[in-house]
Motif scaffolding. Structure first.
Motif, PDB file in Angstrom:
ATOM      1  N   LYS A  46      70.487  40.296  37.750  1.00 39.03           N
ATOM      2  CA  LYS A  46      71.483  39.557  38.514  1.00 39.03           C
ATOM      3  C   LYS A  46      71.176  38.058  38.599  1.00 39.03           C
ATOM      4  CE  LYS A  46      69.206  40.770  42.904  1.00 39.03           C
ATOM      5  NZ  LYS A  46      69.346  41.533  44.182  1.00 39.03           N
ATOM      6  N   ALA A  49      73.071  36.386  35.799  1.00 39.86           N
ATOM      7  CA  ALA A  49      74.482  36.752  35.631  1.00 39.86           C
ATOM      8  C   ALA A  49      75.416  35.548  35.640  1.00 39.86           C
ATOM      9  CB  ALA A  49      74.889  37.755  36.704  1.00 39.86           C
ATOM     10  N   GLU A  53      77.835  34.424  32.519  1.00 37.65           N
ATOM     11  CA  GLU A  53      79.295  34.339  32.651  1.00 37.65           C
ATOM     12  C   GLU A  53      79.793  32.977  32.174  1.00 37.65           C
ATOM     13  OE1 GLU A  53      82.939  34.797  35.901  1.00 37.65           O
ATOM     14  OE2 GLU A  53      80.890  35.310  36.488  1.00 37.65           O
ATOM     15  N   CYS A  56      79.827  32.957  28.477  1.00 35.18           N
ATOM     16  CA  CYS A  56      81.010  33.656  27.951  1.00 35.18           C
ATOM     17  C   CYS A  56      82.238  32.759  27.972  1.00 35.18           C
ATOM     18  CB  CYS A  56      81.274  34.923  28.761  1.00 35.18           C
ATOM     19  SG  CYS A  56      80.036  36.215  28.576  1.00 35.18           S
ATOM     20  N   LEU A  65      85.528  37.862  28.156  1.00 30.74           N
ATOM     21  CA  LEU A  65      85.032  38.653  29.281  1.00 30.74           C
ATOM     22  C   LEU A  65      86.151  39.498  29.881  1.00 30.74           C
ATOM     23  CD1 LEU A  65      82.668  39.326  31.119  1.00 30.74           C
ATOM     24  CD2 LEU A  65      83.218  37.296  32.494  1.00 30.74           C
ATOM     25  N   TYR A  67      85.328  42.201  32.165  1.00 28.07           N
ATOM     26  CA  TYR A  67      84.951  42.565  33.532  1.00 28.07           C
ATOM     27  C   TYR A  67      83.467  42.273  33.740  1.00 28.07           C
ATOM     28  CZ  TYR A  67      84.342  45.366  37.792  1.00 28.07           C
ATOM     29  OH  TYR A  67      84.072  45.771  39.072  1.00 28.07           O
ATOM     30  N   ARG A  68      83.159  41.757  34.935  1.00 27.78           N
ATOM     31  CA  ARG A  68      81.761  41.567  35.360  1.00 27.78           C
ATOM     32  C   ARG A  68      81.532  42.456  36.580  1.00 27.78           C
ATOM     33  NH1 ARG A  68      78.835  36.043  37.783  1.00 27.78           N
ATOM     34  NH2 ARG A  68      77.247  37.190  38.997  1.00 27.78           N
ATOM     35  N   SER A  69      80.532  43.298  36.487  1.00 30.28           N
ATOM     36  CA  SER A  69      80.271  44.235  37.584  1.00 30.28           C
ATOM     37  C   SER A  69      79.471  43.567  38.698  1.00 30.28           C
ATOM     38  CB  SER A  69      79.495  45.457  37.059  1.00 30.28           C
ATOM     39  OG  SER A  69      78.119  45.145  36.913  1.00 30.28           O
ATOM     40  N   CYS A  76      83.604  51.195  36.267  1.00 32.30           N
ATOM     41  CA  CYS A  76      84.441  50.024  35.972  1.00 32.30           C
ATOM     42  C   CYS A  76      85.903  50.430  36.118  1.00 32.30           C
ATOM     43  CB  CYS A  76      84.152  49.537  34.558  1.00 32.30           C
ATOM     44  SG  CYS A  76      85.019  48.026  34.130  1.00 32.30           S
ATOM     45  N   VAL A 118      73.425  43.444  36.334  1.00 35.77           N
ATOM     46  CA  VAL A 118      74.881  43.236  36.273  1.00 35.77           C
ATOM     47  C   VAL A 118      75.360  43.573  34.866  1.00 35.77           C
ATOM     48  CG1 VAL A 118      76.719  41.506  36.390  1.00 35.77           C
ATOM     49  CG2 VAL A 118      74.852  41.473  38.063  1.00 35.77           C
ATOM     50  N   THR A 119      76.488  44.275  34.785  1.00 33.60           N
ATOM     51  CA  THR A 119      77.048  44.676  33.482  1.00 33.60           C
ATOM     52  C   THR A 119      78.240  43.801  33.128  1.00 33.60           C
ATOM     53  OG1 THR A 119      76.368  46.965  33.856  1.00 33.60           O
ATOM     54  CG2 THR A 119      78.028  46.572  32.159  1.00 33.60           C
ATOM     55  N   PHE A 120      78.227  43.279  31.908  1.00 34.79           N
ATOM     56  CA  PHE A 120      79.345  42.488  31.387  1.00 34.79           C
ATOM     57  C   PHE A 120      80.046  43.304  30.294  1.00 34.79           C
ATOM     58  CE2 PHE A 120      76.541  39.383  33.202  1.00 34.79           C
ATOM     59  CZ  PHE A 120      77.379  38.412  33.727  1.00 34.79           C
TER      60      PHE A 120
END
Length: 576
Positions: A46, A49, A53, A56, A65, A67-69, A76, A118-120
């Motif tokens: 994190k 993150a 972003e 990206c 991008l 979605y960013r979790s 998701c 964090v998942t992208f």
């Protein structure tokens, strides 16, 4: 028991369930759950993150991008229901301090660490394959049931903090007669990488061998296929590798996350512009892209400069779309050579006419504003005159900085190649494009003549040898234009570089749009005021004929040079 059949027709939930329980005997997800979007995935701590972003957004061609979790968020909902990113992908890559330390079909051994990660979810080119298929474009990787080919390029992405890498691209061989169809089909799908970033010779991207991809499988082209390259989400893998995070995860190339979004549901680019494809070089093979609107405006420019007010019978010399092809080539060029100067007044000092220098200066000004390297080559005896003209243009604001002046005498057999290439090496040309504007060319008898058939060889250096030699240098383009053509080239370059579709193609969909420089480019456009300043400068230095002489003439009580002003006004009317 492993499932291998009917994957194209299965719904995403069913495919993800088979993947979750390790029931699939396949190596990639190309063509699976046909019609549904697929996503690449990057999982980071994190603390990294926010920077990723921004990376990206700064390179949204390869990294659109979706979605960013939140930290520790496995699901998701906006992309799929009942999914778990820890188990629902074919294969994961594990990175520790920038090194890939292994692969896995599940991240269940890292559940504790994932709580702070964090998942992208990033768009994938597999998603536009249905759009291509729908318009009849064959996809060789799907036909051959293999992964798409992926290559590292030498194009650097826009750096953000510790995230930096070169662009990675996918390549699909596309039949030459369907290039425009595949570009038009993929262009609106911005979150699936959009339009291609390069069409033609892979060497222009720094790719040496298509049969040896850096990721994925080699795909066999058919005769008449052209290599077409799209920005690729594996760029994110390279960025993760370079940031040297203590722990990070990506998907193995080609092993995407299957979403529940239909391709038709995905947002498309809001531009109404239609992309068009144009071949600008055969050696090496190179195509460019521009919007239909921009192309039409440039064709209008070509029509305007094709008039023949003196009825000299020169209209047949104009080649259709040559202005478009020239300016697309110049737009891709980094270094441009311009030559001008026609000594038609052989008994006058200086002998130059002034048709040529105004158009040459107009082109040089626009090329300078586009941050190209520009030089002007002229006759040795005219170096002093041209230096004074350029200095005056800088003082008057017509040019921002002086243009370097060079001469060429052609003293030896290899002089032209030595001039054009470093140490005469054809693989290291100094210039990408050569433009001759109002220059004399050698006749069949080895002499140079003016329009009155007077031999002026003693006043002309053999600069045309450079253009003949350039035909043997791969990647170097040559063009001949009139004085009005010089004005049109400047206007056309402005039109191209303010075209969003062409701008994206030029920068390979990495970095930010360059339209913030539009005002600077506009200031470099030709104008009647600039033309009048330059003509007065030429008169001051003793240059006559052409437009200068017309300043002293009147037709129906009006200065004859008004026709030149009218041409410039009409050219500028095409500027958006």
């Amino acid at each position: 028991m492993f499932f291998t059949g009917g994957l194209r027709s299965l719904l995403p939930l069913a495919v993800r369930s088979l993947i979750r329980f390790n029931k699939l005997n396949i190596s990639n997800t190309s063509g699976m759950a046909k019609g549904y979007k697929q996503a690449n995935v990057v999982i980071l701590h994190k603390s990294l993150a926010d920077d990723f972003e921004k990376f990206c957004h700064a390179n949204d061609g390869p990294l659109p991008l979706l979605y960013r979790s939140k930290p520790g968020e496995w699901k998701c909902p906006s992309l799929s229901s009942n999914s778990d990113i820890r188990t629902d992908c074919l294969q994961y890559r594990i990175y520790e301090y920038g090194a890939c330390t292994g692969t896995s079909t599940s991240l269940k051994d890292y559940f504790d660490q994932l709580k702070d990660m964090v998942t992208f979810y990033l768009g994938c080119s597999f998603s536009f394959e249905k759009a291509a298929h729908k318009v009849g474009v064959p996809l060789r990787n799907v036909e051959q049931k293999c992964n798409v080919s992926m290559y590292k390029t030498d194009m650097p992405c826009c750096r953000v903090a510790s995230f930096c890498c070169n662009l990675v691209v996918t390549m699909r061989p596309i039949p030459e007669d369907q290039l425009e169809a595949v570009v038009e089909a993929s262009c609106p799908l911005k979150d699936s990488h959009g339009a291609p970033v390069h069409i033609g010779n892979p060497g222009l991207l720094g790719i040496q061998n298509l049969s040896r991809p850096d990721y994925g499988d080699p795909v066999q082209p058919h005769p008449q296929d052209v290599p077409v390259f799209w920005a690729c989400g594996v760029t994110g893998v390279e960025a993760v590798n370079n940031c040297k995070s203590p722990l990070a995860f990506t998907l193995s190339p080609g092993c995407m996350f299957i979403t529940a979004l239909k391709n038709e549901d995905a947002p498309v680019h809001n531009s109404k512009e239609i992309p068009t494809v144009h071949c600008i070089s055969q050696n090496p093979l190179h195509y460019s892209i521009a919007s239909e609107t921009a192309v039409q405006k440039i064709r209008e420019l070509e029509s305007l400069i094709g008039v023949d007010p003196g009825d000299r019978g020169v209209k047949h010399l104009c080649c259709q779309d040559e202005l478009l092809k020239t300016c697309l080539s110049l737009s891709h060029a980094q270094s441009v050579l311009i030559t001008t100067g026609f000594p038609t007044h052989f008994n006058h000092e200086p002998p130059e006419e002034n048709d040529g220098p105004p158009g040459a200066i107009a082109m040089a000004a626009m090329l300078q504003s586009l941050e190209k390297d520009v030089v002007i080559v002229t006759d040795q005896r005219a170096m002093g005159l041209n230096k004074k003209i350029i200095e005056d243009c800088v003082q008057q604001g017509v040019l921002k900085t002086p243009v370097p002046l060079l001469s060429y005498q052609g003293d030896a057999a290899e002089s032209a190649l030595m001039f054009l290439c470093e140490n005469g090496n054809l693989e290291r040309p100094r210039f990408d494009h050569l433009i001759a504007i109002e220059r004399a060319g050698m006749a069949a008898d080895g002499n140079y003549y003016n329009a009155r058939k007077v031999n002026i060889k003693h006043l002309v250096d053999p600069i045309d040898e450079l253009f003949l030699a350039a035909h043997n240098i791969p990647g170097v383009t040559t063009t001949g234009v009139s004085n009005w053509g010089g004005y049109a080239v400047a206007c056309a370059l402005y039109i191209l570089n303010t075209c969003e579709i062409h701008d994206r193609y030029l920068r390979k969909a990495i970095g930010f749009p360059r339209l913030s420089k539009k005002a600077n480019w506009a200031s470099a456009l030709p104008s009647i005021t600039k033309e009048e300043k330059l003509l007065k400068t030429l008169i001051q230095h003793g240059v006559r004929s052409g437009v200068t002489a017309s300043l002293e003439m009147e037709v129906d009580g009006l200065p004859f040079y008004n026709i030149h002003s009218v041409i410039i006004e009409k050219l500028l009317e095409q500027i958006p």
